[in-house]
Scaffold this motif. Structure first.
Motif, mmCIF file in Angstrom:
data_model
loop_
_atom_site.group_PDB
_atom_site.id
_atom_site.type_symbol
_atom_site.label_atom_id
_atom_site.label_comp_id
_atom_site.label_asym_id
_atom_site.label_seq_id
_atom_site.Cartn_x
_atom_site.Cartn_y
_atom_site.Cartn_z
ATOM 1 N N LEU A 36 -8.919 28.277 35.683
ATOM 2 C CA LEU A 36 -8.424 29.817 36.500
ATOM 3 C C LEU A 36 -9.832 30.106 37.071
ATOM 4 C CD1 LEU A 36 -6.192 31.363 33.887
ATOM 5 C CD2 LEU A 36 -5.763 29.938 35.875
ATOM 6 N N SER A 94 3.349 35.611 28.417
ATOM 7 C CA SER A 94 2.690 34.408 29.008
ATOM 8 C C SER A 94 1.510 34.011 28.297
ATOM 9 C CB SER A 94 2.187 35.047 30.456
ATOM 10 O OG SER A 94 1.193 36.030 30.213
ATOM 11 N N MET A 95 1.236 32.731 28.613
ATOM 12 C CA MET A 95 0.072 31.983 28.014
ATOM 13 C C MET A 95 -1.458 32.364 28.398
ATOM 14 S SD MET A 95 -0.447 30.075 25.046
ATOM 15 C CE MET A 95 0.923 28.769 24.965
ATOM 16 N N ALA A 96 -1.483 32.593 29.797
ATOM 17 C CA ALA A 96 -2.461 33.149 30.624
ATOM 18 C C ALA A 96 -2.315 33.677 31.651
ATOM 19 C CB ALA A 96 -3.340 31.629 30.910
ATOM 20 N N SER A 97 -3.421 34.439 32.233
ATOM 21 C CA SER A 97 -3.118 35.234 33.690
ATOM 22 C C SER A 97 -4.397 35.530 33.979
ATOM 23 C CB SER A 97 -2.476 36.662 33.018
ATOM 24 O OG SER A 97 -3.266 37.335 32.181
ATOM 25 N N ILE A 98 -4.149 35.951 35.365
ATOM 26 C CA ILE A 98 -5.257 36.368 36.413
ATOM 27 C C ILE A 98 -4.880 37.919 36.557
ATOM 28 C CG2 ILE A 98 -6.327 36.032 38.599
ATOM 29 C CD1 ILE A 98 -5.784 33.074 38.548
ATOM 30 N N TRP A 166 -4.706 32.714 44.858
ATOM 31 C CA TRP A 166 -3.806 31.537 44.358
ATOM 32 C C TRP A 166 -2.950 30.751 45.433
ATOM 33 C CZ3 TRP A 166 -3.083 30.593 39.290
ATOM 34 C CH2 TRP A 166 -1.954 29.776 38.815
ATOM 35 N N THR A 177 -3.480 24.554 33.985
ATOM 36 C CA THR A 177 -3.433 25.231 32.773
ATOM 37 C C THR A 177 -2.282 24.639 31.960
ATOM 38 O OG1 THR A 177 -3.887 27.036 34.180
ATOM 39 C CG2 THR A 177 -3.005 27.540 32.336
ATOM 40 N N MET A 178 -0.997 24.676 32.755
ATOM 41 C CA MET A 178 0.042 24.086 32.032
ATOM 42 C C MET A 178 -0.082 22.606 31.244
ATOM 43 S SD MET A 178 2.110 26.374 32.431
ATOM 44 C CE MET A 178 3.481 25.778 31.584
ATOM 45 N N ILE A 181 -1.893 23.500 28.166
ATOM 46 C CA ILE A 181 -1.237 24.115 27.319
ATOM 47 C C ILE A 181 -0.136 23.131 26.407
ATOM 48 C CG2 ILE A 181 0.884 25.745 27.014
ATOM 49 C CD1 ILE A 181 -0.306 27.499 29.155
ATOM 50 N N LEU A 185 -0.129 21.898 22.570
ATOM 51 C CA LEU A 185 1.172 22.124 21.835
ATOM 52 C C LEU A 185 1.301 20.710 21.217
ATOM 53 C CD1 LEU A 185 3.475 23.927 21.057
ATOM 54 C CD2 LEU A 185 4.507 23.091 23.101
ATOM 55 N N GLU B 5 -2.280 44.366 38.736
ATOM 56 C CA GLU B 5 -1.809 43.334 39.553
ATOM 57 C C GLU B 5 -1.883 42.126 38.611
ATOM 58 O OE1 GLU B 5 0.053 42.981 42.374
ATOM 59 O OE2 GLU B 5 -0.168 45.073 42.627
ATOM 60 N N GLU B 6 -0.991 41.073 38.279
ATOM 61 C CA GLU B 6 -1.239 40.199 37.474
ATOM 62 C C GLU B 6 -0.603 38.789 37.779
ATOM 63 O OE1 GLU B 6 0.320 41.090 33.624
ATOM 64 O OE2 GLU B 6 -1.149 39.515 32.635
ATOM 65 N N ILE B 7 -1.250 37.689 37.877
ATOM 66 C CA ILE B 7 -0.475 36.516 38.131
ATOM 67 C C ILE B 7 -0.372 35.944 36.556
ATOM 68 C CG2 ILE B 7 -0.621 34.230 39.166
ATOM 69 C CD1 ILE B 7 -2.291 35.508 41.212
ATOM 70 N N VAL B 8 0.705 35.800 35.981
ATOM 71 C CA VAL B 8 1.049 35.114 34.753
ATOM 72 C C VAL B 8 1.404 33.845 34.805
ATOM 73 C CG1 VAL B 8 2.038 37.251 33.906
ATOM 74 C CG2 VAL B 8 3.692 35.614 34.974
ATOM 75 N N ILE B 9 0.950 32.990 33.837
ATOM 76 C CA ILE B 9 1.070 31.527 33.704
ATOM 77 C C ILE B 9 1.435 31.131 32.404
ATOM 78 C CG2 ILE B 9 -0.288 29.198 33.803
ATOM 79 C CD1 ILE B 9 -2.666 31.042 35.307
ATOM 80 N N GLY B 10 2.385 29.947 32.299
ATOM 81 C CA GLY B 10 3.027 29.743 31.248
ATOM 82 C C GLY B 10 3.908 30.697 30.246
ATOM 83 N N SER B 11 4.751 31.494 31.304
ATOM 84 C CA SER B 11 5.754 32.602 30.540
ATOM 85 C C SER B 11 6.931 31.865 29.681
ATOM 86 C CB SER B 11 6.403 33.188 31.697
ATOM 87 O OG SER B 11 5.508 34.095 32.518
ATOM 88 N N LYS B 12 6.923 32.480 28.641
ATOM 89 C CA LYS B 12 8.044 31.817 27.727
ATOM 90 C C LYS B 12 8.641 32.884 26.943
ATOM 91 C CE LYS B 12 7.709 27.870 24.304
ATOM 92 N NZ LYS B 12 7.076 27.093 23.475
#
Lengths: 201, 518
Positions: A36, A94-98, A166, A177-178, A181, A185, B5-12
């Protein structure tokens, strides 16, 4: 002592990793950061040093509520996060974010997204709703938006800073990133399968 | 800091949130029973508020239509119209709230119940087929009835503007009926149509509930008293819902019995609505005055046809006369001469005069007046001549010989004076001039000497005097040339001569002489 671990979401996973496999947690954080950081760096680079319009520049002794332009504030607010977020109203995390955390940064990022020519104008005497422009100048919103760079579309949304970065990244950061993860896992589950996990002190 | 403002990654999905929600719902379920009664009361109160309003609105619309019918002199038809609307509502599934204003509009425009029914049936079909609301369609047809066909363009009848104007209303109505035939039935088979049917049933239920509610609230004194009582109850709706609900629940059960009869289910009641007759015969045949009404309507329709025929005939005749007159101007010699003169070289004034004459021949008073003014202004630019022209008076021409009347009266007066004057007994002539006397002329007649025999010289010596001397009787011989007439005859002759001398133009002179103006 063996502990039964029930993973209900991202937070549980990260918590479990931090407790039982801290090395995996550390590696995951490192890999997410590496994926990121370039996006964040590029987004910070899109912030103009000077205010795009003279009226938005800061002035002394101003008592206005609207945040004035400050490049440093915007840059400081553009960051990335490697820890899981809180559960939203739909039950997702979410696991991570910008993130673009500052007010002025959000304004610069998203101005014109909902109303490309500014909000409908009612003036001082119109409805008090925030859906309308109450400026003395009927074209204030339109002028403000047209002085900013155009919005850039990405798969995550439209914007001028983080979303633009992005879009330019073309999914590489998300892929990395995925991958990290999933790797963490799978390693966690593999360790759990091999032997009961023991809480690390 | 709040994330903007946010870009989320790996939502579950996080099941922790769901389980929490389930727990909250379970807890809520226990308290639902406690609040259920109040909630139900609230909904009941809301239903009866709506029902009361629906009933009041329905009554108002019915009163408006009834008054409109009465004002048109068709008060006798009110009960039939009420039945007609009710039956039409059942067959077409259009709410009477919409039917009544539409029918009222048509009735005011056409003045005929039968014609209004016919047009309303067409309106319903067109409304269902085109998707436009009934009020707009009815308004368009009402205007088209008297020739304003502009608003019919949107129905895409395949006619140009000229064709629309040329066609009669009956022809246009036929085209609309053909184009939109069966639209209403097709609409009722669709999902939207069935929903609207259900909505109609529910609205009717509300109106009935409102009526019952007013009656119940009146406690036997009628709906009017009920409305008064209800106003106090409405104020209580905001406070003490449970108390109001208890009161209303009792009223609701009473209403239920009153509306449904002996505990019959709702849908069965609605399905047992009276069946309506198709087409024009929507009045109930049980009404004994149906034939009489039809006879009256036929008479009215015949009268209307006669009026329209007369109007057409008058208009046609007027057009024919105008055409004849216009055609006749081609053969008008005076006009032809004037036109030829205008084409020739004329001065500006002459041209104006010729144009004014042409306007007069064509009976164009406006143009004639305008040109006359120009002519007079050309002669006197100060405008005084034109002002004098305006002050002359109306177009009645005065008698040109009017001044003679006074002259004749004066002349007769003088003549009478003259005839009435008596001459003196002796004639005293004027005295002789001294110069004449100096030369030896002797005084005779007219020389200041009295005209007596003794006073005269002898005619022997002076024979020119003509008077005999000597004594005895004097004989005077007077020789008269002409006729001797009486006084009145003399006056008449003089008057006739005076008139003749003043007359101009031989025809009138001949006429007076011959006695044509007697």
């Amino acid at each position: 002592m063996a502990v039964k671990i029930e993973i209900r979401g991202n937070a549980d996973l990260r918590k479990a990793m931090r407790r039982f496999t801290p090395d995996l947690e550390k590696a995951l954080k490192k890999e997410i950061g590496a994926a990121l950081r370039p996006v964040v760096t590029q987004a910070r680079g899109f912030v103009p040093q000077q205010s795009p319009m003279s009226g938005w520049a800061g002035r002394s002794f101003s008592e206005g509520q609207f945040p004035t332009y400050s490049a440093s504030t915007i840059v400081k607010g553009i960051t990335y996060k490697t820890t899981p977020s809180k559960i939203n109203e739909n039950g997702f995390s979410s696991m991570a974010s910008i993130q673009n955390k500052s007010r002025v940064g959000a304004i610069y990022e998203s101005a014109g997204r909902a109303n490309p020519d500014g909000q409908p104008w009612v003036g001082r005497k119109g409805s008090a709703s925030h859906k309308f422009s109450h400026s003395n100048n009927p074209t204030a919103g339109k002028t403000f938006i047209h002085n900013l760079p155009p919005l850039v579309s990405s798969l995550k949304g439209r914007g001028r800073l983080i979303y633009r970065a992005w879009a330019n990244n073309q999914g590489k950061a998300e892929g990395a990133t995925m991958k990290a993860i999933d790797k963490a896992l799978s390693q966690f589950e593999a360790r759990q399968a091999q032997a009961p996990l023991v809480k690390v002190a | 800091m709040t994330v903007r403002e946010e870009i989320v990654i790996g939502s579950k999905a996080d099941t922790r949130g769901f389980k929490q929600a389930e727990t909250a719902a379970n807890k809520l379920a226990k308290s639902v029973k406690a609040i259920g009664a109040s909630y139900l009361a609230y909904k009941t109160v809301a239903f009866f508020k709506d029902s009361a309003k629906a009933f009041a609105d329905d009554q108002l619309a019915a009163t408006r239509l009834s008054n409109a019918v009465k004002n048109l002199g068709l008060e006798f038809a009110n009960p039939y119209i009420t039945d007609y609307i009710a039956n039409l509502e059942q067959t077409s599934k259009v709410a009477d709230d919409l039917l009544r204003p539409a029918f009222q509009r048509l009735l005011q425009q056409t003045g005929s119940v039968a014609k209004s029914q016919d047009i309303l049936n067409t309106s319903i079909e067109v409304s269902r087929g085109s998707g436009l609301d009934l009020a707009n369609v009815t308004e368009d047809l009402a205007r088209a009835y008297y020739g304003n066909t502009k608003s019919l363009k949107k129905y895409s009848l395949g006619l140009t503007d000229a064709e629309l104007k040329a066609k009669s209303f009956s022809e246009i109505q036929d085209i609309l009926n053909k184009k939109f035939a069966g639209s209403s039935a097709a609409y009722l088979n669709t999902y939207a149509g069935q929903i609207s049917t259900l909505a109609l049933s529910f609205n009717n239920l509300k109106e009935k509930a409102g009526e019952a509610f007013f009656t119940l609230a009146g406690g036997g004194s009628g709906a009017g008293k009920g409305a008064q009582n209800l106003s106090y109850l409405v104020d209580a709706f905001g406070v003490g819902l449970v108390e109001s609900a208890k009161l209303l629940s009792n009223a609701a059960s009473a209403f239920g019995q009153a509306y449904f009869g002996v505990a019959k289910p709702l849908n069965e009641q609605l399905q047992n609505a009276p069946a309506a007759k198709p087409g024009q015969e929507l009045f109930r045949k049980s009404m004994s005055n149906d034939a009489w009404l039809k006879k009256l309507e036929k008479q009215q329709a015949d009268l209307y046809k006669q009026q329209m025929a007369s109007l057409k005939a008058i208009t046609a005749e007027q057009k024919r006369q105008a055409a004849l007159k216009k055609a006749g101007t081609v053969f008008d010699k005076d006009q032809a001469n004037l036109i030829a003169a205008l084409k020739g070289k004329l001065s500006a004034d002459d041209k104006l005069r010729a144009e004014a004459q042409l306007a007069l021949l064509n009976e164009n008073d406006v143009l004639a007046t305008q040109l006359t003014k120009q002519i007079l202004m050309a002669q006197d630019q100060s405008g005084k001549l034109y002002q004098y022209f305006l002050s002359i008076g109306d177009a009645k021409i005065k008698n040109p010989f009017e001044f003679l009347d006074q002259w004749l009266v004066d002349f007769q007066k003088k003549l009478n004076e003259t005839l009435q004057t008596k001459p003196s007994a002796t004639y005293v002539p004027a005295s002789m001039s001294a110069d004449i006397a100096a030369i030896g002329v002797k005084a005779g007649y007219g020389a200041g000497v009295p005209m007596t025999i003794s006073g005269q010289y002898s005619n022997v010596e002076y024979p020119s005097y003509g008077m005999q001397t000597g004594g005895g009787d004097t004989v005077i011989n007077v020789q008269v040339q002409g006729n001797i007439i009486r006084e009145q005859e003399l006056i008449n002759q003089v008057l006739a001569g005076a008139q003749l001398s003043s007359l101009s133009g031989s025809p009138s002179q001949i006429g007076r002489i011959a006695g044509m103006f007697g």
